[in-house]
Design a protein around this motif. Structure first.
Motif, PDB file in Angstrom:
ATOM      1  N   SER A  88       0.827  -1.212   0.000  1.00 51.53           N
ATOM      2  CA  SER A  88       0.000   0.000   0.000  1.00 51.53           C
ATOM      3  C   SER A  88       0.858   1.256   0.000  1.00 51.53           C
ATOM      4  CB  SER A  88      -0.926  -0.011   1.220  1.00 51.53           C
ATOM      5  OG  SER A  88      -1.909  -1.008   1.078  1.00 51.53           O
ATOM      6  N   LEU A  89       1.926   1.268   0.799  1.00 50.84           N
ATOM      7  CA  LEU A  89       2.806   2.437   0.823  1.00 50.84           C
ATOM      8  C   LEU A  89       3.578   2.573  -0.483  1.00 50.84           C
ATOM      9  CD1 LEU A  89       4.182   2.378   4.487  1.00 50.84           C
ATOM     10  CD2 LEU A  89       2.649   4.060   3.469  1.00 50.84           C
ATOM     11  N   GLN A  90       3.987   1.451  -1.069  1.00 52.03           N
ATOM     12  CA  GLN A  90       4.660   1.521  -2.370  1.00 52.03           C
ATOM     13  C   GLN A  90       3.749   2.135  -3.421  1.00 52.03           C
ATOM     14  OE1 GLN A  90       5.921  -2.412  -3.406  1.00 52.03           O
ATOM     15  NE2 GLN A  90       7.612  -2.457  -1.944  1.00 52.03           N
ATOM     16  N   VAL A  91       2.508   1.701  -3.434  1.00 52.00           N
ATOM     17  CA  VAL A  91       1.552   2.241  -4.404  1.00 52.00           C
ATOM     18  C   VAL A  91       1.338   3.726  -4.156  1.00 52.00           C
ATOM     19  CG1 VAL A  91      -0.857   2.174  -5.151  1.00 52.00           C
ATOM     20  CG2 VAL A  91       0.406   0.044  -4.817  1.00 52.00           C
ATOM     21  N   ALA A  92       1.138   4.110  -2.893  1.00 55.98           N
ATOM     22  CA  ALA A  92       0.874   5.515  -2.569  1.00 55.98           C
ATOM     23  C   ALA A  92       2.033   6.407  -2.985  1.00 55.98           C
ATOM     24  CB  ALA A  92       0.595   5.664  -1.075  1.00 55.98           C
ATOM     25  N   VAL A  93       3.259   6.015  -2.636  1.00 59.56           N
ATOM     26  CA  VAL A  93       4.429   6.843  -2.941  1.00 59.56           C
ATOM     27  C   VAL A  93       4.684   6.890  -4.448  1.00 59.56           C
ATOM     28  CG1 VAL A  93       6.927   7.048  -2.655  1.00 59.56           C
ATOM     29  CG2 VAL A  93       5.494   6.477  -0.688  1.00 59.56           C
ATOM     30  N   ALA A  94       4.615   5.720  -5.109  1.00 55.05           N
ATOM     31  CA  ALA A  94       4.904   5.673  -6.537  1.00 55.05           C
ATOM     32  C   ALA A  94       3.855   6.429  -7.344  1.00 55.05           C
ATOM     33  CB  ALA A  94       4.994   4.222  -7.006  1.00 55.05           C
ATOM     34  N   VAL A  95       2.580   6.253  -7.002  1.00 56.31           N
ATOM     35  CA  VAL A  95       1.522   6.970  -7.724  1.00 56.31           C
ATOM     36  C   VAL A  95       1.644   8.467  -7.507  1.00 56.31           C
ATOM     37  CG1 VAL A  95      -0.963   7.382  -7.777  1.00 56.31           C
ATOM     38  CG2 VAL A  95      -0.094   5.046  -7.800  1.00 56.31           C
ATOM     39  N   MET A  96       1.931   8.881  -6.266  1.00 53.03           N
ATOM     40  CA  MET A  96       2.064  10.304  -5.996  1.00 53.03           C
ATOM     41  C   MET A  96       3.242  10.888  -6.781  1.00 53.03           C
ATOM     42  SD  MET A  96       2.195  12.304  -2.337  1.00 53.03           S
ATOM     43  CE  MET A  96       3.732  11.582  -1.805  1.00 53.03           C
ATOM     44  N   ALA A  97       4.368  10.172  -6.821  1.00 52.64           N
ATOM     45  CA  ALA A  97       5.534  10.676  -7.541  1.00 52.64           C
ATOM     46  C   ALA A  97       5.269  10.760  -9.045  1.00 52.64           C
ATOM     47  CB  ALA A  97       6.741   9.779  -7.264  1.00 52.64           C
ATOM     48  N   VAL A 206      -0.326  22.001  -5.436  1.00 47.92           N
ATOM     49  CA  VAL A 206      -0.222  20.766  -6.210  1.00 47.92           C
ATOM     50  C   VAL A 206       0.187  19.610  -5.300  1.00 47.92           C
ATOM     51  CG1 VAL A 206       0.911  19.657  -8.165  1.00 47.92           C
ATOM     52  CG2 VAL A 206       0.339  22.074  -8.276  1.00 47.92           C
ATOM     53  N   ILE A 207       1.084  19.865  -4.361  1.00 46.07           N
ATOM     54  CA  ILE A 207       1.498  18.829  -3.415  1.00 46.07           C
ATOM     55  C   ILE A 207       0.319  18.383  -2.568  1.00 46.07           C
ATOM     56  CG2 ILE A 207       2.898  18.404  -1.362  1.00 46.07           C
ATOM     57  CD1 ILE A 207       5.100  20.049  -2.655  1.00 46.07           C
ATOM     58  N   VAL A 208      -0.527  19.312  -2.172  1.00 43.53           N
ATOM     59  CA  VAL A 208      -1.713  18.957  -1.393  1.00 43.53           C
ATOM     60  C   VAL A 208      -2.615  18.026  -2.193  1.00 43.53           C
ATOM     61  CG1 VAL A 208      -3.807  19.862  -0.328  1.00 43.53           C
ATOM     62  CG2 VAL A 208      -1.637  21.054  -0.004  1.00 43.53           C
ATOM     63  N   VAL A 209      -2.838  18.357  -3.467  1.00 48.23           N
ATOM     64  CA  VAL A 209      -3.674  17.510  -4.327  1.00 48.23           C
ATOM     65  C   VAL A 209      -3.044  16.132  -4.488  1.00 48.23           C
ATOM     66  CG1 VAL A 209      -4.548  17.233  -6.671  1.00 48.23           C
ATOM     67  CG2 VAL A 209      -4.686  19.453  -5.555  1.00 48.23           C
ATOM     68  N   ALA A 210      -1.721  16.074  -4.662  1.00 48.03           N
ATOM     69  CA  ALA A 210      -1.046  14.792  -4.832  1.00 48.03           C
ATOM     70  C   ALA A 210      -1.117  13.957  -3.561  1.00 48.03           C
ATOM     71  CB  ALA A 210       0.409  15.027  -5.229  1.00 48.03           C
ATOM     72  N   THR A 211      -1.046  14.606  -2.394  1.00 44.75           N
ATOM     73  CA  THR A 211      -1.136  13.883  -1.125  1.00 44.75           C
ATOM     74  C   THR A 211      -2.507  13.237  -0.969  1.00 44.75           C
ATOM     75  OG1 THR A 211       0.414  15.444  -0.118  1.00 44.75           O
ATOM     76  CG2 THR A 211      -0.889  14.083   1.366  1.00 44.75           C
ATOM     77  N   ILE A 212      -3.543  13.995  -1.254  1.00 48.66           N
ATOM     78  CA  ILE A 212      -4.890  13.434  -1.180  1.00 48.66           C
ATOM     79  C   ILE A 212      -5.087  12.376  -2.269  1.00 48.66           C
ATOM     80  CG2 ILE A 212      -7.347  14.007  -1.349  1.00 48.66           C
ATOM     81  CD1 ILE A 212      -6.674  16.726  -0.159  1.00 48.66           C
ATOM     82  N   GLY A 213      -4.433  12.571  -3.429  1.00 46.77           N
ATOM     83  CA  GLY A 213      -4.500  11.567  -4.482  1.00 46.77           C
ATOM     84  C   GLY A 213      -3.853  10.255  -4.083  1.00 46.77           C
ATOM     85  N   ALA A 214      -2.841  10.307  -3.184  1.00 45.56           N
ATOM     86  CA  ALA A 214      -2.222   9.075  -2.697  1.00 45.56           C
ATOM     87  C   ALA A 214      -3.225   8.234  -1.926  1.00 45.56           C
ATOM     88  CB  ALA A 214      -1.023   9.415  -1.814  1.00 45.56           C
ATOM     89  N   ALA A 215      -4.105   8.884  -1.167  1.00 44.32           N
ATOM     90  CA  ALA A 215      -5.162   8.148  -0.466  1.00 44.32           C
ATOM     91  C   ALA A 215      -6.105   7.484  -1.454  1.00 44.32           C
ATOM     92  CB  ALA A 215      -5.928   9.101   0.454  1.00 44.32           C
ATOM     93  N   THR A 216      -6.442   8.205  -2.514  1.00 43.97           N
ATOM     94  CA  THR A 216      -7.300   7.630  -3.548  1.00 43.97           C
ATOM     95  C   THR A 216      -6.613   6.462  -4.241  1.00 43.97           C
ATOM     96  OG1 THR A 216      -8.187   9.853  -3.909  1.00 43.97           O
ATOM     97  CG2 THR A 216      -8.709   8.205  -5.553  1.00 43.97           C
TER      98      THR A 216
END
Length: 293
Positions: A88-97, A206-216
């Motif tokens: 889950s953390l790999q997906v969150a970090v990789a998708v956000m990046a 943009v970072i805020v949007v990406a952070t919330i996008g990591a949850a999605t």
């Protein structure tokens, strides 16, 4: 020199403490830090291997030996959840990046250069935004095949248009500002102006949007794994743990319930972190909630 350091240190500490005085940011950071520790320490803190089966001990109730019981193959549910934190953390970090990098480049170029570049880019973004992100990710995974890499690429591409749209809107507000016009007047080239002045000043929202996008992204990965299109068993993910337990909700609800609680906790932590960043980075929000920040 020491006097200068003494003068400059308090503003830095004050700027850092402004974030941690926000309760949402603090709680989200603590929760994410705890999950990061669990993910890194999984080989040492998991009581059992997440892949070991014990067909003589299937669907066991929670006990001292198996704190959350076992699934239909006799695998320890707690160990599978602990190892699933890694994915889950790999997906969150990789998708956000990925979504942050692609979205920032696309949105910055469209907003800064305008003209036909902006018209084409906005049209493509609008078309992609018309599709729900999860359905778009589902179609991409179905086309690429089921694997962790496919899930990351598909989810990142599905949510890149949202980052690009926000980036373009922010760039349009920054482009006419005085310091940008002054840099242009002294002969600074477009690309240098874009990446030295416009993009860095566009980062906070943009970072805020990406952070919330990591949850999605975590929800999307869990949904894809639940449908059998994400990371394939026997690899432990929260989504396929829920799928494993769906047929046994009446007899052993802890399998699906515990995985669902893990997903909820991770999503809440990322949303709290995103809300804290938004409130702290936005000057208007800081003024309106000055007592907290």
């Amino acid at each position: 020199m020491s006097a200068t350091a003494a003068v400059s240190a308090p503003p830095r500490r004050s700027s850092l403490m402004r974030y941690f005085r926000h309760p949402g940011f603090l709680i989200g950071t603590i929760l994410l830090a705890a999950m990061l520790v669990i993910a890194v320490a999984a080989p040492w803190i998991a009581p059992w291997s997440p892949l070991d089966t014990d067909l003589a001990n299937t669907l066991a109730a929670p006990s001292g030996q198996h704190l959350l019981g076992t699934d239909q193959y006799g695998r320890d549910v707690l160990s599978r959840l602990i190892w699933g934190t890694r994915i889950s953390l790999q997906v969150a970090v990789a998708v956000m990046a990925l979504s942050l990098t692609l979205g920032m480049v696309i949105g910055a170029v469209a907003g800064f250069f305008g003209g036909w570049v902006e018209r084409i880019t906005v049209s493509i973004i609008d078309i992609l935004l018309a599709f729900p992100g999860f359905l778009l990710a589902l179609a991409l995974v179905a086309a690429r095949g089921s694997s962790l890499e496919s899930v990351i690429v598909a989810v990142a591409l599905a949510y890149t248009p949202r980052v690009a749209a926000v980036m373009r809107a922010v760039v349009l507000t920054i482009k006419p500002r005085t310091y940008v016009e002054a840099s242009r007047a002294i002969g600074m080239g477009n690309l240098r102006l874009l990446f030295l002045h416009v993009v860095p000043n566009s980062l906070p929202p943009v970072i805020v949007v990406a952070t919330i996008g990591a949850a999605t992204a975590i929800l999307a990965e869990a949904g894809l794994s639940f449908l059998g299109l994400g990371v394939q068993p026997p690899a432990p993910t929260w989504g396929n743990v829920i799928a494993d337990g769906q047929s046994f909700l009446a007899s052993n609800p802890m399998i699906s319930l515990s995985a669902g609680l893990c997903i909820a906790l991770m999503v809440v932590a990322l949303n709290l972190l995103g809300d804290g960043l938004r409130d702290t980075l936005d000057p208007q929000m800081r003024r309106s909630s000055g007592k907290l920040l």
